[in-house]
Design an enzyme around this catalytic site. Sequence first.
Site, PDB file in Angstrom:
ATOM      1  N   HIS A 109       0.801  -1.220   0.000  1.00 14.86           N
ATOM      2  CA  HIS A 109       0.000   0.000   0.000  1.00 14.86           C
ATOM      3  C   HIS A 109       0.840   1.279   0.000  1.00 14.86           C
ATOM      4  O   HIS A 109       0.506   2.253   0.667  1.00 14.86           O
ATOM      5  CB  HIS A 109      -0.953  -0.001   1.192  1.00 14.86           C
ATOM      6  CG  HIS A 109      -2.027  -1.053   1.110  1.00 14.86           C
ATOM      7  ND1 HIS A 109      -2.473  -1.580  -0.075  1.00 14.86           N
ATOM      8  CD2 HIS A 109      -2.745  -1.667   2.098  1.00 14.86           C
ATOM      9  CE1 HIS A 109      -3.413  -2.470   0.171  1.00 14.86           C
ATOM     10  NE2 HIS A 109      -3.601  -2.551   1.472  1.00 14.86           N
ATOM     11  N   HIS A 183      -9.780   1.847   0.872  1.00 12.66           N
ATOM     12  CA  HIS A 183      -9.689   0.690   1.771  1.00 12.66           C
ATOM     13  C   HIS A 183     -10.783   0.709   2.839  1.00 12.66           C
ATOM     14  O   HIS A 183     -10.501   0.456   4.021  1.00 12.66           O
ATOM     15  CB  HIS A 183      -8.308   0.652   2.418  1.00 12.66           C
ATOM     16  CG  HIS A 183      -7.809  -0.723   2.732  1.00 12.66           C
ATOM     17  ND1 HIS A 183      -8.455  -1.578   3.585  1.00 12.66           N
ATOM     18  CD2 HIS A 183      -6.709  -1.387   2.295  1.00 12.66           C
ATOM     19  CE1 HIS A 183      -7.776  -2.708   3.686  1.00 12.66           C
ATOM     20  NE2 HIS A 183      -6.711  -2.616   2.896  1.00 12.66           N
ATOM     21  N   ASP A 254      -8.010 -12.790   0.826  1.00  8.48           N
ATOM     22  CA  ASP A 254      -7.133 -11.631   0.658  1.00  8.48           C
ATOM     23  C   ASP A 254      -6.512 -11.776  -0.723  1.00  8.48           C
ATOM     24  O   ASP A 254      -5.318 -11.971  -0.876  1.00  8.48           O
ATOM     25  CB  ASP A 254      -6.068 -11.560   1.751  1.00  8.48           C
ATOM     26  CG  ASP A 254      -5.341 -10.220   1.780  1.00  8.48           C
ATOM     27  OD1 ASP A 254      -5.737  -9.310   1.023  1.00  8.48           O
ATOM     28  OD2 ASP A 254      -4.372 -10.079   2.556  1.00  8.48           O
ATOM     29  N   GLU A 321     -11.650  -3.665  -2.627  1.00  6.64           N
ATOM     30  CA  GLU A 321     -10.690  -2.650  -3.053  1.00  6.64           C
ATOM     31  C   GLU A 321     -10.483  -2.706  -4.568  1.00  6.64           C
ATOM     32  O   GLU A 321      -9.856  -3.626  -5.076  1.00  6.64           O
ATOM     33  CB  GLU A 321      -9.356  -2.861  -2.343  1.00  6.64           C
ATOM     34  CG  GLU A 321      -9.453  -2.968  -0.831  1.00  6.64           C
ATOM     35  CD  GLU A 321      -8.227  -3.634  -0.235  1.00  6.64           C
ATOM     36  OE1 GLU A 321      -7.097  -3.204  -0.577  1.00  6.64           O
ATOM     37  OE2 GLU A 321      -8.388  -4.596   0.545  1.00  6.64           O
TER      38      GLU A 321
END
Length: 373
Positions: A109, A183, A254, A321
Amino acid sequence: MPRPTLHRSPYGTAPGGEDVDLLRLDSGIGVRAEVLTYGGILHSLSVPDAAGNSSSVVLSLASVDEYAEKSPYFGAFIGRYANRIAHGRFTLDGMEYQVPTNDRGHALHGGPEGFDKRIWQAEPLPSDDMASVRLSLLSPDGDMGFPGALDVTATYSLDRAGTLAIDYMVTTDRPTVVSLSHHAYFNLAGRPGDVLGHTLQVDAGSYVPVSDDGIPLGPAVLVDGTAFDLSSPRRIGDMFGLHDPQLDDAGGYDHCWVIRTGSAGPGLRRAARLTAPAAARVMEVWTTEPGLQVYTGNQLDGSLADSGGHPYLRHSAVCLETQHLPDSPNHADYPTAVLRPDEVRYSRTEYRFPHLTASGERADSPPEITERK
């Protein structure tokens, strides 16, 4: 019908001493968003349920200090590069770059001081039918090791149908790589608890398998016959029960799905549909981005809590996201994340709530705007 409104007020102070403002966007039909100039954080998103009862559907923290010191990116803008870059290294135009690593030896990120830790400049935008605020940020050449100065704007808009949109625009003065994202952690029940009873549909035929530290293993693969086949609505908890090694290694989802482009090409299209138990609330995510990272709050451990003291436990929320694919700078077969000085990068993501019955008619006059005092 009430007009959309925008109100700006002081909220607190950032760790560097800068003032932080809170901007309240009100659709006029019950959907309300609160945005902080620190990290561009979506601090609250209140949405009526099917019975008309309103509560926030995103996880949040009580203060700027908590966001700065403890937050796992709650509601924040993500940049310069969303998701992971393997070992923090990539090559662009024959030159190798090393950016800081902050997640198991990889860059996550944008690094330890990404866009989620910055103060964004806010400019309210008068509009006939929505409340809008444009947030802007100048990221200098070499910021977190990335080449090129970036001029970034991200505009939150809340219209009279209750749709929350984020429009990104980015330019650079040197070739670089960019993937911006948002996010937010969603729990459409609007109360403490997990999202295992939510149903999720992802409009994708393939996803990116990853190593146990989140790095892509290669090309995207078909979802058919796997726990990643969400092409029809599936209860999240039921999918975990399939014991796919990819899920078990990560403790849940994820992973990044490759969104179908459809016959109209890679324009705005639906990426996902999330539904709370008993269909109390329904949210659709529409985007121009090629990928959707689904993260089911696998690392929430109760150390953070809401303003009422209720702890955020594992699977308390799901993140949807929109972004470029992870580690794209190191995968020539992925959609390119390279941005050059003669280009302007545009991107749009919308959060729609189809269970609402708003007429969506245009307002008769611009939204009321109250500046900071």
